[in-house]
Design a protein around this motif. Structure first.
Motif, PDB file in Angstrom:
ATOM      1  N   HIS A   1      13.482  24.663  41.775  1.00 31.89           N
ATOM      2  CA  HIS A   1      13.539  26.026  41.207  1.00 31.89           C
ATOM      3  C   HIS A   1      14.367  26.042  39.927  1.00 31.89           C
ATOM      4  O   HIS A   1      13.982  26.629  38.914  1.00 31.89           O
TER       5      HIS A   1
ATOM      6  N   PHE B   1      20.608  30.370  46.889  1.00 33.10           N
ATOM      7  CA  PHE B   1      21.321  31.504  46.291  1.00 33.10           C
ATOM      8  C   PHE B   1      21.251  32.783  47.122  1.00 33.10           C
ATOM      9  O   PHE B   1      22.064  33.692  46.933  1.00 33.10           O
ATOM     10  N   LYS B   2      20.304  32.859  48.083  1.00 34.32           N
ATOM     11  CA  LYS B   2      20.210  34.072  48.887  1.00 34.32           C
ATOM     12  C   LYS B   2      21.514  34.329  49.655  1.00 34.32           C
ATOM     13  O   LYS B   2      21.820  35.462  50.015  1.00 34.32           O
TER      14      LYS B   2
ATOM     15  N   ASP C   1      13.393  30.194  53.337  1.00 38.55           N
ATOM     16  CA  ASP C   1      14.775  30.400  52.900  1.00 38.55           C
ATOM     17  C   ASP C   1      15.422  31.690  53.394  1.00 38.55           C
ATOM     18  O   ASP C   1      16.569  31.692  53.830  1.00 38.55           O
TER      19      ASP C   1
ATOM     20  N   SER D   1      10.037  29.304  46.739  1.00 40.50           N
ATOM     21  CA  SER D   1      10.713  30.597  46.791  1.00 40.50           C
ATOM     22  C   SER D   1      10.364  31.474  45.594  1.00 40.50           C
ATOM     23  O   SER D   1      10.794  32.618  45.509  1.00 40.50           O
ATOM     24  N   MET D   2       9.621  30.916  44.645  1.00 42.41           N
ATOM     25  CA  MET D   2       9.174  31.704  43.494  1.00 42.41           C
ATOM     26  C   MET D   2       7.661  31.932  43.526  1.00 42.41           C
ATOM     27  O   MET D   2       7.089  32.417  42.561  1.00 42.41           O
TER      28      MET D   2
ATOM     29  N   THR E   1      19.571  27.888  41.556  1.00 43.66           N
ATOM     30  CA  THR E   1      19.436  28.708  42.758  1.00 43.66           C
ATOM     31  C   THR E   1      19.379  27.936  44.071  1.00 43.66           C
ATOM     32  O   THR E   1      19.421  28.544  45.133  1.00 43.66           O
ATOM     33  N   ALA E   2      19.255  26.627  44.032  1.00 44.88           N
ATOM     34  CA  ALA E   2      19.249  25.884  45.301  1.00 44.88           C
ATOM     35  C   ALA E   2      19.849  24.508  45.101  1.00 44.88           C
ATOM     36  O   ALA E   2      19.759  23.927  44.017  1.00 44.88           O
TER      37      ALA E   2
ATOM     38  N   PRO F   1      15.458  31.480  37.193  1.00 45.57           N
ATOM     39  CA  PRO F   1      14.206  31.178  37.904  1.00 45.57           C
ATOM     40  C   PRO F   1      13.834  32.365  38.777  1.00 45.57           C
ATOM     41  O   PRO F   1      14.595  32.745  39.656  1.00 45.57           O
ATOM     42  N   THR F   2      12.666  32.944  38.534  1.00 42.97           N
ATOM     43  CA  THR F   2      12.397  34.286  39.052  1.00 42.97           C
ATOM     44  C   THR F   2      11.199  34.338  39.991  1.00 42.97           C
ATOM     45  O   THR F   2      10.192  33.665  39.768  1.00 42.97           O
ATOM     46  N   GLY F   3      11.337  35.150  41.041  1.00 41.61           N
ATOM     47  CA  GLY F   3      10.243  35.429  41.963  1.00 41.61           C
ATOM     48  C   GLY F   3      10.086  36.923  42.104  1.00 41.61           C
ATOM     49  O   GLY F   3       9.224  37.550  41.499  1.00 41.61           O
ATOM     50  N   ASN F   4      10.982  37.520  42.873  1.00 46.09           N
ATOM     51  CA  ASN F   4      10.914  38.950  43.141  1.00 46.09           C
ATOM     52  C   ASN F   4      11.643  39.790  42.080  1.00 46.09           C
ATOM     53  O   ASN F   4      11.753  40.998  42.216  1.00 46.09           O
ATOM     54  N   PHE F   5      12.191  39.156  41.053  1.00 47.49           N
ATOM     55  CA  PHE F   5      12.853  39.821  39.930  1.00 47.49           C
ATOM     56  C   PHE F   5      14.197  40.436  40.326  1.00 47.49           C
ATOM     57  O   PHE F   5      14.756  41.256  39.609  1.00 47.49           O
ATOM     58  N   GLY F   6      14.774  40.017  41.470  1.00 49.98           N
ATOM     59  CA  GLY F   6      16.056  40.579  41.883  1.00 49.98           C
ATOM     60  C   GLY F   6      17.217  39.967  41.111  1.00 49.98           C
ATOM     61  O   GLY F   6      18.078  40.678  40.573  1.00 49.98           O
ATOM     62  N   ASN F   7      17.238  38.646  41.052  1.00 49.66           N
ATOM     63  CA  ASN F   7      18.335  37.933  40.416  1.00 49.66           C
ATOM     64  C   ASN F   7      18.441  38.286  38.927  1.00 49.66           C
ATOM     65  O   ASN F   7      19.514  38.655  38.436  1.00 49.66           O
TER      66      ASN F   7
HETATM   67  C1  LIG Z   1      14.599  33.703  46.206  1.00 54.44           C
HETATM   68  C2  LIG Z   1      14.748  32.536  45.280  1.00 54.44           C
HETATM   69  C3  LIG Z   1      14.427  32.632  43.900  1.00 54.44           C
HETATM   70  C4  LIG Z   1      13.857  33.894  43.274  1.00 54.44           C
HETATM   71  O1  LIG Z   1      14.796  34.919  43.144  1.00 54.44           O
HETATM   72  P1  LIG Z   1      14.327  36.433  42.902  1.00 54.44           P
HETATM   73  O2  LIG Z   1      15.532  37.257  42.999  1.00 54.44           O
HETATM   74  O3  LIG Z   1      13.322  36.727  43.991  1.00 54.44           O
HETATM   75  O4  LIG Z   1      13.683  36.495  41.545  1.00 54.44           O
HETATM   76  C5  LIG Z   1      14.632  31.505  43.107  1.00 54.44           C
HETATM   77  N1  LIG Z   1      15.092  30.343  43.627  1.00 54.44           N
HETATM   78  C6  LIG Z   1      15.395  30.209  44.943  1.00 54.44           C
HETATM   79  C7  LIG Z   1      15.879  28.901  45.452  1.00 54.44           C
HETATM   80  C8  LIG Z   1      15.247  31.301  45.811  1.00 54.44           C
HETATM   81  O5  LIG Z   1      15.539  31.147  47.125  1.00 54.44           O
END
Ligand SMILES: *Cc1c(COP(=O)(O)O)cnc(C)c1O
Length: 496
Positions: free
Chosen positions: A398, A112-113, A146, A321-322, A424-425, A266-272
């Protein structure tokens, strides 16, 4: 529209071009628009007739008011072209009566990036021109997988930029390594580092802080910049696909126009997920936002207790990625509900003590919309298998975290709204773990590259072209360097 800092007193007010060029506000805060523009139902109905690039130009234009609609349409059309994304940049797939998936991985790197990193370099180059910057930008990236590849694909052959990516030679998967080693483009450089991700990351930070390096680069007409996920230029394109998904669902009759849906991310950096929140504030009919985490469940804890605590064990999971302990974009949510002063206080505590607890009124406002739910490794694997067997739908690790969270949510809350899970992937991006989850085997000798074929034979689905192509491409970037050689490789790249 001007942009201000999440931690400031409002004195630093900059144009959108300046915010995108600068990245971070000068007090260390993140840039936010001074107010949130709205999307009326008439506008939504108008957008229903439009293509994805047209929707993107319209929505992004609400924020980047110093860009013309024609400029944004040109950038969006190139970024989300048929060659790069196929027919639909962000298709919604119906999983069952209550559940749909928003697939954000049809771009060049299958994750998704790409949704942000395909258009951000174009916005960035325009920002340089709009702010009368005559130097060339060198984008430096340290990556654990990624982001590096997505940034390379985004910046390749973009005039006025160069990009150099560092990755840990033993810290990325075989497919990820091949993706970067075979990168084409006249303005790209890729180096493997003998060391881990932290070595690559601290090397890049050191170069950014090195004033001798800055003046040397300046003499060559170059300045350093990053492709970081806290740049507003990366956030704003992510608002678009929520609007687009909603319109597609309404158009297809999956929902009535105006009917609210819940979204699970699905969240990591909380951007999406933060982009979904902005879309909701703009007026898109979104209900609850479910923040799905893996075993690194710092956000689940925050959303159930009000305490954010980064001092905790770090787990390397099958959804790498999370794997994040500091979700940088959460600061933007704090700013919207608590204002800059309290946000500054929370962030100071996070830096000095490693944790903070939000006031009760803030916790209540946040949890009126956000719910945190996490999935452990076994649940994630079981979800991949369940969704494939029950719904005949193949998902990556993810997306599985979010599918698991969505199922728990529907069980607990018995909500009547439909749930849109953000995918997201591509499952092929994480083929080995997906294959092992489906078969229940622990074939640890299965290589990443063999897993692509194995997953395809098992499920009768096709390996996405960009990933299949990687296996046959020439290695263009074989170099492995010591972590102390990063400075030199920057210099060599800029002044050959
Ligand atoms: C970066 C990423 C996320 C997390 O997204 P955030 O915006 O960082 O919360 C989730 N899934 C995949 C596959 C990613 O590459």
């Amino acid at each position: 529209m001007k942009f201000i800092s999440t931690r400031g007193n409002g004195e630093e007010r900059v144009s959108s071009a300046q915010a995108i060029k600068q990245g971070l506000a000068s007090d260390g805060g993140l840039f936010m628009p001074e107010n949130i523009p709205t999307l009326t139902s008439d506008e939504l109905l108008m957008l229903q007739e439009k293509s994805y690039p047209e929707r993107a130009a319209y929505v992004i234009g609400k924020f980047l008011t110093d860009y013309t609609y024609e400029e944004l349409l040109c950038d969006a059309s190139e970024a989300y072209s048929y060659e790069k994304f196929g027919n639909n940049a962000a298709p919604v797939v119906r999983v069952n009566d209550n559940l749909a998936a928003l697939e954000l991985w049809h771009g060049p790197t299958c994750a998704f990036k790409d949704m942000a990193l395909q258009i951000m370099p174009r916005l960035f180059v325009r920002a340089l021109r709009k702010t009368n910057e005559s130097r060339e930008a060198l984008i430096l990236v340290a990556t654990s997988g990624d982001t590096g590849k997505a940034a390379l694909e985004g910046y390749r052959d973009v005039n006025g930029t160069k990009i150099q990516v560092f990755y840990p030679t033993d810290g990325v998967s075989k497919v990820q390594k091949l993706q970067m080693q075979t990168q084409e483009g006249k303005n790209v450089s890729v180096k493997a580092i003998r060391g881990n991700f932290d070595d690559a990351q601290s090397g890049v930070k050191r170069i950014f802080a090195d004033s001798a390096m800055a003046s040397l680069l300046n003499e060559s007409g170059v300045f350093l910049s990053s492709a970081n996920s806290i740049n507003w230029g990366r956030l704003v394109p992510q608002i678009v696909y929520y609007v687009s998904a909603y319109l597609d669902m309404a158009e297809r009759g999956d929902i009535a126009f105006g009917e609210a849906i819940d979204v699970c991310v699905p969240t990591g950096n909380f951007g999406n997920i933060f982009a979904a929140y902005i879309a909701k504030l703009m007026g898109l009919p979104l209900g609850r936002l479910i923040c799905a985490s893996n075993q690194n469940n710092v956000l689940t804890e925050f959303l159930s207790s009000g305490r954010y605590n980064k001092k905790r064990d770090f787990y390397a999971t099958i959804s790498p990625s999370m794997d994040i302990l500091i979700s940088s974009n959460l600061e933007r949510l704090l700013y919207l509900v608590a204002g800059p002063e309290r946000t500054r206080g929370y962030m100071n505590k996070l830096n000095s003590l490693g944790s903070y607890t939000v006031d009760d009124d803030i916790f209540e406002s946040i949890t009126a919309t956000f719910i945190g739910i996490h999935a452990d490794e076994d649940e994630t694997k079981a979800t991949i298998r369940r969704i494939y067997e029950k719904e005949n739908y193949l998902i990556d690790t993810h997306t599985a975290v979010a599918m698991c969270a969505a199922a728990k949510y529907m069980n607990i809350y018995k909500a009547e709204r439909k749930v849109l899970v953000v995918s997201t992937a591509s499952p092929y991006k994480f083929a080995k773990d997906v294959y092992l989850s489906l078969t229940g085997s622990d074939a640890s000798e299965l290589s990443d590259t063999d897993a692509l074929g194995a997953l395809s034979s098992l499920t009768g689905t096709e390996i996405p072209t960009p990933l299949a192509a990687v296996l046959n491409k020439n290695i263009l970037h074989p170099d492995i360097i010591g972590r102390d050689d990063m400075d030199n490789s920057v210099k060599d790249f800029v002044t050959p």
